[in-house]
Design an enzyme around this catalytic site. Structure first.
Site, PDB file in Angstrom:
ATOM      1  N   SER A  63      -7.572  13.340  -0.355  1.00  0.00           N
ATOM      2  CA  SER A  63      -7.420  11.929   0.003  1.00  0.00           C
ATOM      3  C   SER A  63      -7.065  11.804   1.483  1.00  0.00           C
ATOM      4  O   SER A  63      -6.341  12.644   2.018  1.00  0.00           O
ATOM      5  CB  SER A  63      -6.313  11.317  -0.845  1.00  0.00           C
ATOM      6  OG  SER A  63      -5.898  10.095  -0.277  1.00  0.00           O
TER       7      SER A  63
ATOM      8  N   TYR B  21       2.214  10.721  -3.302  1.00  0.00           N
ATOM      9  CA  TYR B  21       0.815  11.112  -3.497  1.00  0.00           C
ATOM     10  C   TYR B  21       0.296  11.831  -2.252  1.00  0.00           C
ATOM     11  O   TYR B  21      -0.285  12.912  -2.334  1.00  0.00           O
ATOM     12  CB  TYR B  21      -0.001   9.847  -3.764  1.00  0.00           C
ATOM     13  CG  TYR B  21      -1.476  10.065  -3.943  1.00  0.00           C
ATOM     14  CD1 TYR B  21      -1.968  10.715  -5.066  1.00  0.00           C
ATOM     15  CD2 TYR B  21      -2.388   9.597  -2.994  1.00  0.00           C
ATOM     16  CE1 TYR B  21      -3.325  10.907  -5.236  1.00  0.00           C
ATOM     17  CE2 TYR B  21      -3.747   9.783  -3.163  1.00  0.00           C
ATOM     18  CZ  TYR B  21      -4.212  10.425  -4.285  1.00  0.00           C
ATOM     19  OH  TYR B  21      -5.551  10.612  -4.449  1.00  0.00           O
TER      20      TYR B  21
END
Ligand SMILES: *[C@@H]1O[C@H](CO)[C@@H](O)[C@H](O)[C@H]1NC(C)=O
Length: 403
Positions: free
Chosen positions: A222, A235
């Site tokens: 990501s 995250y």
């Protein structure tokens, strides 16, 4: 005239250092549009200077351009590797990128091993229905070492003496809620457990088979593992750890002939993100486990806004997953896969701004791009109010004195 020539060469020197540096950084990032943009800007400036000094330059440039076009035209046909007889293992195929990738790779002729959390879930059932008989579904929770071991045994049983061409590390979670200070420890550990340790265990487990086939490792990561997105500390930190592990593997596995790629998608509608029940449940859990002190200082309205912003963001995420599926496929079938693939709208611009602009601009950009908070934490609001009152009082005092 001599003075002018000198200033011209100084100008050229500075320009080439700047453009050269920018080009090097952008080329290393593997964004397709950005190098063209920078090269174009640099060339424009150079041409403008050159033509004012020496008019025939324009003719020479035109001939050069034509030659370049011809040359690149000849080199254009992109060969891809045959898929027949090649096996690919994909994690997290219950939904989203994993499921779509399994379908695409099966259609391309790969022998797909698709791992799912739930063998009787809707995702697995649909894959079974739409894919060819080459597809094998396996139950695996990547955080359970015995599941991973069992998946290896089942895969080996089918492959026989053959190696594994591809591993697509797709499984991951984003259990996150709000500012870094407010995120629960269980949130940080949960993200690490799945995104980092889970992927690490799967990769290590399948590596001998991948080395045997001189295959590929494709990992869905990501952009939040590279840039500090607000509210994504847990995250992002797990993806940053994953990126570093994968990047280290990349050069360590070079002698073995295994090629390693990372995919960095922008936001897409996958997993739970568009399920409002899921958000409510997360929110309740979050509020219940937050310390009373923090709840008091930030205020419930602050948390509520964050939840609504997340939900709103999830609603506007891209539905068409194909940019990501295309890059995963490219990383598996192209002769020279890229090290990093940015997939989806906006993510190239984000890289550009975060790499070349001052921090105060890139921070603002990330805040605007993602969750645009308007509500100020309760304690800060009280402070502002006090300050304002003090200022007003001071002003009144001054006016009184001046009388
Ligand atoms: C995966 O994790 C388990 C538990 O930590 C460990 O026993 C196993 O050796 C790991 N697999 C590999 C290949 O390292």
């Amino acid at each position: 005239m001599e003075d002018y020539a000198l200033s011209f060469w100084i100008y050229m020197g500075v320009m080439s250092v700047f453009v050269g540096g920018a080009m090097k950084k952008i080329l290393a990032s593997h964004i397709s549009a950005a190098p063209t943009l920078v090269a174009w800007l640099g060339v424009t400036v150079l041409v403008e200077r050159l033509c004012s000094l020496w008019p025939p330059a324009i003719l020479v440039l035109a001939i050069l351009c034509a030659a370049c076009c011809l040359f690149s035209g000849k080199n254009a046909p992109a060969h891809t590797l045959p898929t027949e007889g090649k096996a690919v293992f994909i994690t997290g195929c219950d939904s989203g990128f994993g499921k779509a990738t399994a379908q695409r790779l099966d259609a391309l002729g790969f022998e797909v091993f698709a791992s799912v959390l739930d063998l009787s879930g809707p995702g697995a059932v649909e894959l079974k229905r739409v894919c060819s008989s080459r597809l094998t579904l396996l139950q695996m929770d990547i955080t359970q070492p015995q599941d991973v071991q069992q998946a290896l045994i089942s895969t080996k049983a089918k492959l026989g003496l053959r190696g594994l061409w591809g591993l697509v590390n797709n499984a991951g979670v984003c259990v996150n809620f709000g500012d870094a200070e407010l995120s629960l420890m269980s949130n940080y550990r949960g993200c690490m457990e799945v995104n980092f340790f889970g992927t690490l265990n799967v990769t290590k487990t399948f590596l001998p088979l991948l080395r045997q086939a001189q295959g590929r490792i494709v990992t869905v990561s990501s952009p939040s593992g590279e840039q500090p997105f607000p509210c994504l500390a847990a995250y992002g930190a797990s993806k940053a750890a994953l990126n570093l592990f994968i990047n280290t593997l990349r050069h360590e596995l070079e002698p073995w002939g295994v090629k390693v790629s990372i995919i960095l998608p922008s936001s897409f509608k996958t997993g739970h993100s568009s399920n409002s029940e899921y958000w409510e449940k997360q929110y309740k859990h979050f509020i219940q486990n937050l310390s009373p002190g923090l709840l008091e200082e930030y205020g419930e309205e602050y948390m509520l806004e964050t939840k609504e912003l997340f939900q709103g963001h999830a609603k506007t995420a891209n539905e068409d997953l194909s940019p990501v599926i295309n890059t995963i496929t490219d990383a598996l079938v192209s002769h020279q896969p890229k090290i990093r693939y940015y997939a989806g709208p906006g993510v190239g611009l984000m890289y550009f701004i975060c790499s070349y602009f001052p921090v105060f601009i890139s921070d603002k950009f990330l805040q605007r791009l993602f969750v645009k908070k308007k509500v100020i934490p309760r304690a800060l609001r009280k402070q502002n109010l006090l300050n304002n009152n003090n200022n007003n009082n001071n002003n009144i005092n001054k006016i009184d004195k001046s009388k």
